[in-house]
Design a protein around this motif. Structure first.
Motif, PDB file in Angstrom:
ATOM      1  N   SER A 223      39.919  42.210  44.995  1.00 38.62           N
ATOM      2  CA  SER A 223      39.903  40.765  44.730  1.00 38.62           C
ATOM      3  C   SER A 223      39.219  39.987  45.845  1.00 38.62           C
ATOM      4  CB  SER A 223      41.330  40.248  44.531  1.00 38.62           C
ATOM      5  OG  SER A 223      42.028  40.114  45.759  1.00 38.62           O
ATOM      6  N   TYR A 224      39.197  40.562  47.049  1.00 40.10           N
ATOM      7  CA  TYR A 224      38.526  39.940  48.191  1.00 40.10           C
ATOM      8  C   TYR A 224      37.169  40.583  48.487  1.00 40.10           C
ATOM      9  CZ  TYR A 224      42.749  37.403  49.720  1.00 40.10           C
ATOM     10  OH  TYR A 224      43.824  36.545  49.824  1.00 40.10           O
ATOM     11  N   ASP A 225      36.764  41.565  47.680  1.00 40.73           N
ATOM     12  CA  ASP A 225      35.585  42.363  48.001  1.00 40.73           C
ATOM     13  C   ASP A 225      35.732  42.939  49.405  1.00 40.73           C
ATOM     14  OD1 ASP A 225      33.152  43.605  47.605  1.00 40.73           O
ATOM     15  OD2 ASP A 225      31.976  41.889  48.305  1.00 40.73           O
ATOM     16  N   ALA A 226      36.906  43.486  49.677  1.00 34.03           N
ATOM     17  CA  ALA A 226      37.238  44.024  50.990  1.00 34.03           C
ATOM     18  C   ALA A 226      37.333  45.545  50.923  1.00 34.03           C
ATOM     19  CB  ALA A 226      38.569  43.452  51.486  1.00 34.03           C
ATOM     20  N   GLU A 227      37.269  46.166  52.080  1.00 33.37           N
ATOM     21  CA  GLU A 227      37.483  47.604  52.203  1.00 33.37           C
ATOM     22  C   GLU A 227      38.961  47.833  52.516  1.00 33.37           C
ATOM     23  OE1 GLU A 227      35.692  51.288  54.946  1.00 33.37           O
ATOM     24  OE2 GLU A 227      34.756  49.300  54.969  1.00 33.37           O
ATOM     25  N   VAL A 228      39.527  48.942  52.005  1.00 32.90           N
ATOM     26  CA  VAL A 228      40.935  49.236  52.254  1.00 32.90           C
ATOM     27  C   VAL A 228      41.094  50.684  52.688  1.00 32.90           C
ATOM     28  CG1 VAL A 228      41.444  49.858  49.848  1.00 32.90           C
ATOM     29  CG2 VAL A 228      43.287  49.044  51.345  1.00 32.90           C
ATOM     30  N   SER A 229      41.989  50.913  53.629  1.00 33.17           N
ATOM     31  CA  SER A 229      42.369  52.262  54.057  1.00 33.17           C
ATOM     32  C   SER A 229      43.847  52.437  53.765  1.00 33.17           C
ATOM     33  CB  SER A 229      42.094  52.459  55.550  1.00 33.17           C
ATOM     34  OG  SER A 229      42.542  53.726  55.981  1.00 33.17           O
ATOM     35  N   LEU A 230      44.154  53.392  52.869  1.00 36.46           N
ATOM     36  CA  LEU A 230      45.537  53.666  52.490  1.00 36.46           C
ATOM     37  C   LEU A 230      46.073  54.847  53.299  1.00 36.46           C
ATOM     38  CD1 LEU A 230      45.513  53.423  48.591  1.00 36.46           C
ATOM     39  CD2 LEU A 230      46.926  52.087  50.134  1.00 36.46           C
ATOM     40  N   ARG A 379      48.054  38.021  47.654  1.00 36.21           N
ATOM     41  CA  ARG A 379      46.896  37.135  47.768  1.00 36.21           C
ATOM     42  C   ARG A 379      47.341  35.698  47.998  1.00 36.21           C
ATOM     43  NH1 ARG A 379      40.818  37.203  46.132  1.00 36.21           N
ATOM     44  NH2 ARG A 379      40.373  35.041  46.701  1.00 36.21           N
ATOM     45  N   GLN A 380      48.365  35.254  47.269  1.00 32.29           N
ATOM     46  CA  GLN A 380      48.877  33.903  47.469  1.00 32.29           C
ATOM     47  C   GLN A 380      49.428  33.739  48.882  1.00 32.29           C
ATOM     48  OE1 GLN A 380      51.853  32.773  44.620  1.00 32.29           O
ATOM     49  NE2 GLN A 380      52.149  30.735  45.491  1.00 32.29           N
ATOM     50  N   PHE A 381      50.120  34.769  49.371  1.00 31.53           N
ATOM     51  CA  PHE A 381      50.681  34.721  50.714  1.00 31.53           C
ATOM     52  C   PHE A 381      49.573  34.650  51.771  1.00 31.53           C
ATOM     53  CE2 PHE A 381      52.657  36.670  54.492  1.00 31.53           C
ATOM     54  CZ  PHE A 381      53.819  35.921  54.578  1.00 31.53           C
ATOM     55  N   ILE A 382      48.524  35.419  51.570  1.00 31.48           N
ATOM     56  CA  ILE A 382      47.397  35.398  52.512  1.00 31.48           C
ATOM     57  C   ILE A 382      46.695  34.049  52.491  1.00 31.48           C
ATOM     58  CG2 ILE A 382      45.112  36.389  52.984  1.00 31.48           C
ATOM     59  CD1 ILE A 382      46.287  39.045  51.788  1.00 31.48           C
ATOM     60  N   ASP A 383      46.392  33.570  51.281  1.00 31.64           N
ATOM     61  CA  ASP A 383      45.624  32.329  51.146  1.00 31.64           C
ATOM     62  C   ASP A 383      46.411  31.101  51.564  1.00 31.64           C
ATOM     63  OD1 ASP A 383      43.545  33.844  50.209  1.00 31.64           O
ATOM     64  OD2 ASP A 383      43.872  33.366  48.089  1.00 31.64           O
ATOM     65  N   ASP A 384      47.720  31.198  51.543  1.00 33.44           N
ATOM     66  CA  ASP A 384      48.567  30.063  51.916  1.00 33.44           C
ATOM     67  C   ASP A 384      49.140  30.253  53.319  1.00 33.44           C
ATOM     68  OD1 ASP A 384      50.188  27.857  52.019  1.00 33.44           O
ATOM     69  OD2 ASP A 384      51.522  28.466  50.388  1.00 33.44           O
ATOM     70  N   THR A 385      50.150  31.100  53.436  1.00 30.11           N
ATOM     71  CA  THR A 385      50.879  31.242  54.707  1.00 30.11           C
ATOM     72  C   THR A 385      49.999  31.752  55.838  1.00 30.11           C
ATOM     73  OG1 THR A 385      52.933  31.636  53.497  1.00 30.11           O
ATOM     74  CG2 THR A 385      52.849  32.333  55.814  1.00 30.11           C
ATOM     75  N   LEU A 386      49.255  32.840  55.610  1.00 23.74           N
ATOM     76  CA  LEU A 386      48.479  33.416  56.707  1.00 23.74           C
ATOM     77  C   LEU A 386      47.332  32.509  57.145  1.00 23.74           C
ATOM     78  CD1 LEU A 386      48.248  37.265  56.112  1.00 23.74           C
ATOM     79  CD2 LEU A 386      50.054  35.895  57.151  1.00 23.74           C
ATOM     80  N   ILE A 387      46.607  31.968  56.200  1.00 23.44           N
ATOM     81  CA  ILE A 387      45.478  31.112  56.571  1.00 23.44           C
ATOM     82  C   ILE A 387      45.965  29.861  57.284  1.00 23.44           C
ATOM     83  CG2 ILE A 387      43.688  29.608  55.595  1.00 23.44           C
ATOM     84  CD1 ILE A 387      42.994  31.862  53.687  1.00 23.44           C
ATOM     85  N   LYS A 388      47.116  29.331  56.880  1.00 19.67           N
ATOM     86  CA  LYS A 388      47.685  28.182  57.584  1.00 19.67           C
ATOM     87  C   LYS A 388      48.098  28.543  59.009  1.00 19.67           C
ATOM     88  CE  LYS A 388      49.376  25.565  53.593  1.00 19.67           C
ATOM     89  NZ  LYS A 388      50.585  25.072  52.863  1.00 19.67           N
ATOM     90  N   ASN A 389      48.272  29.837  59.249  1.00 19.92           N
ATOM     91  CA  ASN A 389      48.605  30.316  60.591  1.00 19.92           C
ATOM     92  C   ASN A 389      47.400  30.980  61.260  1.00 19.92           C
ATOM     93  OD1 ASN A 389      51.748  30.132  61.270  1.00 19.92           O
ATOM     94  ND2 ASN A 389      51.507  30.433  59.058  1.00 19.92           N
ATOM     95  N   SER A 390      46.205  30.493  60.900  1.00 24.19           N
ATOM     96  CA  SER A 390      44.938  30.821  61.576  1.00 24.19           C
ATOM     97  C   SER A 390      44.370  32.179  61.234  1.00 24.19           C
ATOM     98  CB  SER A 390      45.091  30.705  63.107  1.00 24.19           C
ATOM     99  OG  SER A 390      45.508  29.399  63.458  1.00 24.19           O
TER     100      SER A 390
END
Length: 397
Positions: A223-230, A379-390
């Motif tokens: 959804s972010y066009d990101a790379e992931v390591s599991l 995604r909602q947590f990242i776009d809201d809480t994390l981004i608001k915390n820089s």
């Protein structure tokens, strides 16, 4: 969750056989991804074309790969990816299965087709097998992505080569957005393709229902066009000595390894620098640890805090999210996790670590729809809480 081991009865996943000059294809029944069945490429006896070995710079690898042998890198964790571009009219891949686990499955996505070719790896006791992925393609540029569906319950495999009748092209550039996930069978995508949500897992063999491509982590990354390591393994607990994986081997023992074993080769953390680290552990702790008998709650929290500290030493710039997924568990463990993270933030003066508790929705492993719920919540947590915390997606750079 280690009880998921078993040998797959092919009849459960195959409902018809299509014969052609180039190869035999077995159609997989009960696909949850679309009405079109995935295809399982059978072994072919010989091949023609140009063989290209895995040390070629035009292959793009994601996740932890063991490079002790540059001609046969080993894929152990689920969701490991190799992507490449090529010209020509055909594609074959050469793989070696390690022969000790359950049934091992690989998906190969070609061009823009969302329906992959699925390979059930053949056991040849160290001998490589060549699989025909596609023939009679239009002679133009193509893109291919190989994905390891299963975790180490099914073992690992070696990537030996691709065989094409054209040219291997320079790889697409890596994404600048990177995610790293430490988890168990939920993060590994166990039983995601079972067609009934919100219920217990089916009886019998299940590896054909595993697919790390549809874990919440992989969905979130796309959804972010990101790379992931599991870094995920069925049955693994955080605390070594508990859980259901390989005689109680916990994430504490293999988080820094190239495979989920305490004696596996060490992983070089410099090979992958994530912006976001997700710790999705606790499900198997809650099921195997008796608080007050095996450990106190304080002892578990201390081990959790130490695990974060160990990762922080490796990932000084990343944001961390410690979460409990949406499978049923004792709610008291949500408290242990959130308290551990709150205490860590205060004790280590680290304001880049957060907790997230998902709503419980299923007694069985989360299916694709339930994995999607976790991806959406993250995604909602990242776009809201994390981004608001820089938080931003350039931390690793």
């Amino acid at each position: 969750m280690f009880e998921l081991l078993g040998i797959v009865d092919t009849a459960k996943i195959c409902d018809r056989i299509l014969n052609s000059v180039e190869m035999t294809l077995v159609a997989k029944a009960n696909s949850t991804k679309s009405e079109t069945s995935s295809l399982i490429a059978a072994e072919i006896p010989e091949s023609t074309g140009v063989k290209i070995t895995p040390d070629n710079d035009n292959f793009n690898y994601s996740g932890r790969v063991n490079w002790e042998d540059s001609q046969a890198p080993v894929f152990s964790y689920p969701g490991k990816v190799v992507e490449f571009r090529f010209t020509g009219t055909s594609l074959k891949i050469e793989l070696s299965e390690d022969n000790w686990g359950g049934e091992n499955y690989i998906d190969v996505y070609l061009d823009d087709n969302p329906q992959p070719v699925t390979i059930k790896l053949q056991r040849k006791w160290g001998k490589s097998v060549i699989y025909n992925i596609a023939s009679s393609l239009e002679n133009k540029e193509h893109n291919a992505v190989i994905v390891k569906r299963t975790d180490y319950v099914a073992g690992g495999f070696e990537f030996n080569s691709i065989i094409i009748d054209g040219e291997l092209l320079p790889a697409n550039p890596d994404s600048e957005k990177k995610i790293e996930v430490y988890g168990d069978s939920i993060s590994a995508g166990a039983v995601v393709e079972y067609d009934r949500a919100g219920v217990q897992d089916p009886e019998g063999d299940k590896e054909h229902l595993y697919n790390a491509y549809y874990s919440y982590a992989s969905i979130l990354a796309r959804s972010y066009d990101a790379e992931v390591s599991l870094v995920a393994q069925s049955g693994a607990s955080l605390i070594d000595g508990f859980g259901y994986w390989h005689r109680g081997t916990g994430m504490e023992a293999f988080y820094d390894k190239s495979a989920p074993l305490d004696d596996a080769p060490l992983w070089d953390f410099n090979n992958y620098n994530p912006d976001l680290v997700i710790i999705a552990l606790g499900q198997n702790d809650s099921a195997s640890i008796k608080i007050g008998e095996d450990l106190t709650a304080e002892a578990w929290k201390d081990r959790y805090k130490q695990f974060i500290a160990n990762l922080r030493a490796k990932r000084p710039n990343a944001y961390f999210v410690g979460m409990f997924p949406n499978m049923y568990h004792d709610r008291e463990w949500d408290v242990y996790l959130t308290e551990a993270i709150a205490e860590y933030r205060q004790e280590y003066n680290d304001d880049r670590v957060f907790s997230l508790i998902h709503q419980q929705v299923t007694p069985g492993h989360p299916r694709i729809s339930e994995q999607q719920m976790m991806a959406d919540t993250l995604r909602q947590f990242i776009d809201d809480t994390l981004i608001k915390n820089s938080f931003n997606w350039s931390l690793a750079n």
